[in-house]
Motif scaffolding. Structure first.
Motif, mmCIF file in Angstrom:
data_model
loop_
_atom_site.group_PDB
_atom_site.id
_atom_site.type_symbol
_atom_site.label_atom_id
_atom_site.label_comp_id
_atom_site.label_asym_id
_atom_site.label_seq_id
_atom_site.Cartn_x
_atom_site.Cartn_y
_atom_site.Cartn_z
ATOM 1 N N LEU A 1 8.976 24.998 34.369
ATOM 2 C CA LEU A 1 9.764 24.929 33.142
ATOM 3 C C LEU A 1 11.228 25.199 33.479
ATOM 4 O O LEU A 1 11.530 26.138 34.216
ATOM 5 C CB LEU A 1 9.269 25.976 32.140
ATOM 6 C CG LEU A 1 7.801 25.901 31.729
ATOM 7 C CD1 LEU A 1 7.418 27.120 30.900
ATOM 8 C CD2 LEU A 1 7.512 24.624 30.977
ATOM 9 N N SER B 1 9.854 19.862 31.537
ATOM 10 C CA SER B 1 8.810 20.066 32.534
ATOM 11 C C SER B 1 8.342 18.724 33.054
ATOM 12 O O SER B 1 8.231 17.759 32.301
ATOM 13 C CB SER B 1 7.639 20.828 31.947
ATOM 14 O OG SER B 1 6.614 20.984 32.904
ATOM 15 N N PHE C 1 2.207 19.075 30.097
ATOM 16 C CA PHE C 1 3.176 19.735 29.215
ATOM 17 C C PHE C 1 3.049 19.273 27.764
ATOM 18 O O PHE C 1 3.104 20.088 26.849
ATOM 19 C CB PHE C 1 4.597 19.483 29.732
ATOM 20 C CG PHE C 1 5.672 20.157 28.911
ATOM 21 C CD1 PHE C 1 6.434 19.434 28.005
ATOM 22 C CD2 PHE C 1 5.920 21.509 29.065
ATOM 23 C CE1 PHE C 1 7.425 20.057 27.258
ATOM 24 C CE2 PHE C 1 6.900 22.138 28.327
ATOM 25 C CZ PHE C 1 7.660 21.414 27.416
ATOM 26 N N VAL D 1 4.169 25.484 23.397
ATOM 27 C CA VAL D 1 5.396 25.949 24.036
ATOM 28 C C VAL D 1 6.077 26.967 23.122
ATOM 29 O O VAL D 1 6.106 26.790 21.903
ATOM 30 C CB VAL D 1 6.367 24.779 24.305
ATOM 31 C CG1 VAL D 1 7.687 25.297 24.897
ATOM 32 C CG2 VAL D 1 5.736 23.767 25.244
ATOM 33 N N ALA E 1 7.714 29.073 18.341
ATOM 34 C CA ALA E 1 6.707 28.371 19.129
ATOM 35 C C ALA E 1 6.285 27.107 18.403
ATOM 36 O O ALA E 1 6.408 27.014 17.165
ATOM 37 C CB ALA E 1 5.504 29.262 19.397
ATOM 38 N N ARG F 1 0.948 21.931 20.432
ATOM 39 C CA ARG F 1 1.014 20.793 21.337
ATOM 40 C C ARG F 1 1.333 19.511 20.610
ATOM 41 O O ARG F 1 2.038 18.662 21.124
ATOM 42 C CB ARG F 1 -0.291 20.651 22.105
ATOM 43 C CG ARG F 1 -1.516 20.469 21.229
ATOM 44 C CD ARG F 1 -2.765 20.414 22.095
ATOM 45 N NE ARG F 1 -3.976 20.191 21.301
ATOM 46 C CZ ARG F 1 -5.181 20.086 21.845
ATOM 47 N NH1 ARG F 1 -5.324 20.193 23.144
ATOM 48 N NH2 ARG F 1 -6.229 19.881 21.082
ATOM 49 N N ARG G 1 9.788 19.129 19.695
ATOM 50 C CA ARG G 1 9.425 18.662 21.023
ATOM 51 C C ARG G 1 9.363 17.144 21.058
ATOM 52 O O ARG G 1 9.171 16.491 20.040
ATOM 53 C CB ARG G 1 8.110 19.280 21.483
ATOM 54 C CG ARG G 1 6.892 18.840 20.717
ATOM 55 C CD ARG G 1 5.670 19.678 21.122
ATOM 56 N NE ARG G 1 5.451 19.656 22.573
ATOM 57 C CZ ARG G 1 4.642 20.493 23.207
ATOM 58 N NH1 ARG G 1 3.989 21.429 22.536
ATOM 59 N NH2 ARG G 1 4.464 20.409 24.515
ATOM 60 N N CYS H 1 11.787 29.781 27.896
ATOM 61 C CA CYS H 1 10.661 29.048 27.323
ATOM 62 C C CYS H 1 9.407 29.425 28.097
ATOM 63 O O CYS H 1 9.472 29.824 29.267
ATOM 64 C CB CYS H 1 10.886 27.549 27.306
ATOM 65 S SG CYS H 1 10.909 26.722 28.891
ATOM 66 N N ALA I 1 4.967 28.485 28.356
ATOM 67 C CA ALA I 1 3.906 27.533 28.027
ATOM 68 C C ALA I 1 2.615 27.983 28.689
ATOM 69 O O ALA I 1 2.634 28.653 29.726
ATOM 70 C CB ALA I 1 4.280 26.131 28.498
ATOM 71 N N ASP I 2 1.511 27.603 28.067
ATOM 72 C CA ASP I 2 0.224 27.973 28.645
ATOM 73 C C ASP I 2 -0.868 27.096 28.065
ATOM 74 O O ASP I 2 -0.919 26.890 26.853
ATOM 75 C CB ASP I 2 -0.092 29.437 28.354
ATOM 76 C CG ASP I 2 -1.150 29.974 29.280
ATOM 77 O OD1 ASP I 2 -0.820 30.814 30.143
ATOM 78 O OD2 ASP I 2 -2.308 29.539 29.163
ATOM 79 N N VAL J 1 0.624 31.944 23.710
ATOM 80 C CA VAL J 1 2.066 31.746 23.862
ATOM 81 C C VAL J 1 2.823 32.653 22.901
ATOM 82 O O VAL J 1 3.746 33.369 23.292
ATOM 83 C CB VAL J 1 2.437 30.269 23.634
ATOM 84 C CG1 VAL J 1 3.948 30.103 23.550
ATOM 85 C CG2 VAL J 1 1.884 29.397 24.759
ATOM 86 N N ALA K 1 1.749 33.937 27.931
ATOM 87 C CA ALA K 1 1.793 32.681 28.667
ATOM 88 C C ALA K 1 1.902 32.947 30.163
ATOM 89 O O ALA K 1 2.542 33.906 30.589
ATOM 90 C CB ALA K 1 2.978 31.844 28.203
#
Length: 122
Positions: A4, A24, A29, A34, A50, A53, A72, A94, A96-97, A104, A109
């Protein structure tokens, strides 16, 4: 691995705006949640915003609601910051996970960027 990279930080006057980006190269991603966090000197890292997805659900800290917007696109997440205040000064990260949105938001994350400095002058 999910690298990231945050960009877009800088110096801005109070009341101004900045847009941070988190990019990313990971193929996963676009399929994971995120988040954005920030940390000021002497303070603990705190949750900012946050996005799920699919981008259809977002969550914000009370301190930034109505001023910040998370969004995003393909391979990138944004944090649009408006009406900035001196107390928004911090390093913004940032995160992400693949484990999901709650992980997150909770700061759990496994993947984090290096951070970008935002300084708001009053």
């Amino acid at each position: 691995q999910i690298p990231l990279v945050e960009t877009g930080g800088g110096l801005v006057q109070a009341g101004g705006s900045l847009r941070l980006s988190c990019t990313s190269s990971a193929r996963t991603f676009n399929s994971i949640a995120v988040g954005w966090f920030r940390q000021s000197p002497g303070k603990e890292r705190e949750f900012v915003a946050a996005i799920m997805r699919g981008g259809d659900y977002t969550q914000y800290a009370d301190s930034v609601k109505g001023r910040f917007t998370v969004s995003r696109d393909d391979g990138v997440a944004y944090l649009q910051m408006s009406s900035l205040k001196s107390e928004d000064t911090a390093v913004y990260y940032c995160a992400a996970d693949p484990e999901g949105f709650r992980a997150v938001v909770g700061g759990r994350a496994n993947y984090w960027g290096q951070g970008t400095q935002v300084t708001v002058s009053s």
